[in-house]
Design a protein around this motif. Structure first.
Motif, PDB file in Angstrom:
ATOM      1  N   LEU A   1       0.852  -1.181   0.000  1.00 35.06           N
ATOM      2  CA  LEU A   1       0.000   0.000   0.000  1.00 35.06           C
ATOM      3  C   LEU A   1       0.890   1.234   0.000  1.00 35.06           C
ATOM      4  O   LEU A   1       1.826   1.326   0.800  1.00 35.06           O
ATOM      5  N   ARG A   2       0.639   2.161  -0.916  1.00 32.91           N
ATOM      6  CA  ARG A   2       1.428   3.400  -0.971  1.00 32.91           C
ATOM      7  C   ARG A   2       1.034   4.261   0.226  1.00 32.91           C
ATOM      8  O   ARG A   2      -0.127   4.505   0.476  1.00 32.91           O
ATOM      9  N   ARG A   3       2.021   4.705   1.001  1.00 37.21           N
ATOM     10  CA  ARG A   3       1.744   5.435   2.233  1.00 37.21           C
ATOM     11  C   ARG A   3       1.918   6.949   2.108  1.00 37.21           C
ATOM     12  O   ARG A   3       1.454   7.691   2.950  1.00 37.21           O
TER      13      ARG A   3
ATOM     14  N   MET B   1      -0.497   9.057  -4.865  1.00 39.64           N
ATOM     15  CA  MET B   1      -1.265   7.807  -4.921  1.00 39.64           C
ATOM     16  C   MET B   1      -1.370   7.143  -3.547  1.00 39.64           C
ATOM     17  O   MET B   1      -1.538   5.925  -3.453  1.00 39.64           O
ATOM     18  N   ARG B   2      -1.304   7.930  -2.487  1.00 42.04           N
ATOM     19  CA  ARG B   2      -1.412   7.409  -1.122  1.00 42.04           C
ATOM     20  C   ARG B   2      -2.732   6.647  -0.958  1.00 42.04           C
ATOM     21  O   ARG B   2      -3.788   7.088  -1.398  1.00 42.04           O
ATOM     22  N   GLY B   3      -2.652   5.470  -0.360  1.00 41.80           N
ATOM     23  CA  GLY B   3      -3.840   4.662  -0.124  1.00 41.80           C
ATOM     24  C   GLY B   3      -4.111   3.629  -1.214  1.00 41.80           C
ATOM     25  O   GLY B   3      -4.971   2.779  -1.045  1.00 41.80           O
TER      26      GLY B   3
ATOM     27  N   SER C   1      -7.073  -0.015  -6.359  1.00 41.10           N
ATOM     28  CA  SER C   1      -7.745   0.074  -5.064  1.00 41.10           C
ATOM     29  C   SER C   1      -8.642  -1.147  -4.902  1.00 41.10           C
ATOM     30  O   SER C   1      -9.056  -1.767  -5.879  1.00 41.10           O
ATOM     31  N   VAL C   2      -8.938  -1.467  -3.661  1.00 43.96           N
ATOM     32  CA  VAL C   2      -9.708  -2.667  -3.345  1.00 43.96           C
ATOM     33  C   VAL C   2     -10.917  -2.286  -2.500  1.00 43.96           C
ATOM     34  O   VAL C   2     -10.787  -1.545  -1.528  1.00 43.96           O
ATOM     35  N   THR C   3     -12.085  -2.769  -2.896  1.00 45.48           N
ATOM     36  CA  THR C   3     -13.281  -2.670  -2.062  1.00 45.48           C
ATOM     37  C   THR C   3     -13.718  -4.092  -1.741  1.00 45.48           C
ATOM     38  O   THR C   3     -13.064  -5.054  -2.141  1.00 45.48           O
ATOM     39  N   SER C   4     -14.831  -4.235  -1.073  1.00 48.96           N
ATOM     40  CA  SER C   4     -15.286  -5.574  -0.701  1.00 48.96           C
ATOM     41  C   SER C   4     -15.710  -6.401  -1.911  1.00 48.96           C
ATOM     42  O   SER C   4     -15.731  -7.624  -1.841  1.00 48.96           O
ATOM     43  N   SER C   5     -16.041  -5.751  -3.016  1.00 48.24           N
ATOM     44  CA  SER C   5     -16.541  -6.503  -4.167  1.00 48.24           C
ATOM     45  C   SER C   5     -15.728  -6.350  -5.440  1.00 48.24           C
ATOM     46  O   SER C   5     -15.973  -7.052  -6.417  1.00 48.24           O
TER      47      SER C   5
END
Length: 88
Positions: free
Chosen positions: A40-42, A46-48, A62-66
């Motif tokens: 994960l970029r801190r 592109m943080r997060g 990026s990742v979500t639940s779906s």
């Protein structure tokens, strides 16, 4: 988990060199199953976002639940020796 490309990212992906596309496609298949496998970029713009490299290209997602969303593809920087000469 579904993998989708952000706005205009699919067009950028289509223009990549074939070896980069092949390597990235293999990694994208993996992150569909294990989305947290890359760091994960801190800091920075592109943080997060998580990211991986396919040769010299950086892919941010990026990742979500779906879903996993490929948000950006950053090309390699050009070295000073490879920059075009400026004509004045």
């Amino acid at each position: 988990m579904n993998v989708i490309f952000g706005d205009q990212v699919a067009e950028v992906f289509d223009d990549l060199p074939l070896p980069v596309k092949r390597k990235a496609a293999g990694i994208i298949d993996l992150i569909a199953v294990f989305p947290a496998m890359f760091p994960l970029r801190r800091r920075g713009l592109m943080r997060g976002y998580r990211y991986f490299a396919a040769f010299d290209y950086l892919f941010y997602y990026s990742v979500t639940s779906s879903e996993v969303r490929i948000s950006a593809i950053i090309p390699p920087r050009r070295s000073p020796q490879n920059r075009p000469l400026m004509v004045t």
